[in-house]
Design an enzyme around this catalytic site. Structure first.
Site, PDB file in Angstrom:
ATOM      1  N   GLU A  40       3.528  -2.129  -5.791  1.00  0.00           N
ATOM      2  CA  GLU A  40       4.184  -3.268  -5.123  1.00  0.00           C
ATOM      3  C   GLU A  40       3.518  -3.574  -3.793  1.00  0.00           C
ATOM      4  OE1 GLU A  40       6.237  -2.822  -2.202  1.00  0.00           O
ATOM      5  OE2 GLU A  40       7.255  -0.890  -2.416  1.00  0.00           O
TER       6      GLU A  40
ATOM      7  N   CYS B  52      -2.838   0.551  -4.427  1.00  0.00           N
ATOM      8  CA  CYS B  52      -3.726   1.654  -4.798  1.00  0.00           C
ATOM      9  C   CYS B  52      -3.993   2.638  -3.672  1.00  0.00           C
ATOM     10  CB  CYS B  52      -5.040   1.117  -5.356  1.00  0.00           C
ATOM     11  SG  CYS B  52      -6.091   0.270  -4.148  1.00  0.00           S
TER      12      CYS B  52
ATOM     13  N   ASP C 291      -5.931   6.767 -12.687  1.00  0.00           N
ATOM     14  CA  ASP C 291      -5.606   5.603 -11.857  1.00  0.00           C
ATOM     15  C   ASP C 291      -4.144   5.226 -12.066  1.00  0.00           C
ATOM     16  OD1 ASP C 291      -5.521   3.309 -10.375  1.00  0.00           O
ATOM     17  OD2 ASP C 291      -7.130   2.272 -11.445  1.00  0.00           O
TER      18      ASP C 291
ATOM     19  N   HIS D   5     -10.499  -1.137  -4.376  1.00  0.00           N
ATOM     20  CA  HIS D   5      -9.617  -0.391  -5.274  1.00  0.00           C
ATOM     21  C   HIS D   5      -9.959   1.091  -5.264  1.00  0.00           C
ATOM     22  CE1 HIS D   5      -6.820   0.454  -8.420  1.00  0.00           C
ATOM     23  NE2 HIS D   5      -7.769   0.944  -9.199  1.00  0.00           N
TER      24      HIS D   5
ATOM     25  N   ARG E  79      11.471   6.360  -1.005  1.00  0.00           N
ATOM     26  CA  ARG E  79      11.548   6.000  -2.423  1.00  0.00           C
ATOM     27  C   ARG E  79      11.058   4.578  -2.682  1.00  0.00           C
ATOM     28  NH1 ARG E  79      13.986  10.043  -4.917  1.00  0.00           N
ATOM     29  NH2 ARG E  79      14.262   8.877  -6.856  1.00  0.00           N
TER      30      ARG E  79
END
Length: 281
Positions: free
Chosen positions: A47, A77, A132, A117, A72
């Protein structure tokens, strides 16, 4: 401190609990690695809510632990895969940080993209694997063997030259779709700080312009691209529906992606989501 710095005993317990796993330390085997990956994909949503709210995305390992485990939340990435790297390091896995250029959703002749990434290489006794848990699109629930120019388990393919650039692709109903390109050159953590700053602050960054959320649910991968909700099953079936109301979108974030933004952030987030859902001229 880097993502290759082991957790404290208390942090390791808390991270395993966040993944819904017992506190007993799993041995660093391939089977246990696959269990950890699957748990992470189900419990740690991808997110970019903080980026949309123009909040600083702090990828210091302690800040990532606080956000993803204690609060939480999810992340992208640099957060998800760095937390996972610490978990694996703490459990005795040999982890190498890699970097890729995202190509998901782009035509083959699209211009070069930057290295934004983070993905992981894991070396086991029987060979090297790619892991990943931090990609906002398709995600493998198993470690992928680092075997080039052949189809990998679960509908994945790695092509290229081992000493050069490699390309990861996922099989879809319309054919093979590239996710990203990368090399096997080990990366230094300090370089991800600059990459994270670019990804979270550059005006044309996809994370500044779109809501991107993803999580696994049973045998499917759920995702949000602004108001487009998608459910992809492992056999390639795709279900989609459009969400046109910011309050409904907040409900979907809570109920399907288990994301509960802080109460104080809800007005600003609702306004930002409403802007993303507004028709573009």
């Amino acid at each position: 401190m880097t993502p290759l710095t082991p957790f404290s005993a208390a942090q390791l317990d808390a991270t395993l609990a966040r993944l819904g796993l017992p506190a007993a330390r799993p041995a660093p085997t391939l089977a246990n690695l696959d269990r950890l990956i699957d748990a992470a994909l189900h419990r740690l949503p991808f997110e970019n809510l903080d980026v949309l709210l123009e909040k600083t995305v702090d990828i210091d390992p302690q800040a990532v632990f606080a956000k993803l485990v204690e609060q939480r939340r999810g992340g992208y990435c640099f957060e998800l895969n760095s937390l996972f790297a610490r978990l694996l390091t703490s459990l005795g896995y040999r982890v190498t940080l890699l970097v890729g250029r995202v190509r998901w959703g782009l035509p083959a002749d699209a211009p070069q993209t930057p290295q934004t990434h983070l993905l992981l290489r894991i070396d086991l006794a029987d060979g090297a694997y790619l892991v990943d848990i931090g990609f906002g699109g398709p995600a493998s629930s198993r470690a992928l063997p680092l075997r080039v120019n052949e189809e990998l388990p679960g509908g994945w393919r790695l092509t290229g030259e081992p000493d050069g650039e490699l390309e990861m692709a996922a099989r879809s109903p319309s054919g093979w779709q590239t996710l990203y390109r990368f090399t096997l050159q080990a990366q230094q953590w300090v370089d991800y700080v600059m990459r994270n700053w670019y990804t979270s602050t550059y005006p044309q960054s996809v994370f500044r312009r779109f809501l991107r959320v993803a999580v696994s649910e049973g045998g499917a991968r759920l995702s949000l691209n602004n108001g487009q909700f998608t459910r992809r099953t492992v056999d390639g079936n795709v279900e989609q529906r459009s969400i046109e109301d910011a309050d409904e979108l907040l409900t979907v974030l809570r109920e399907r992606f288990r994301l509960w933004p802080a109460e104080r952030e809800l007005p600003a987030l609702r306004q930002r989501l409403a802007g993303l859902l507004a028709p573009r001229e």
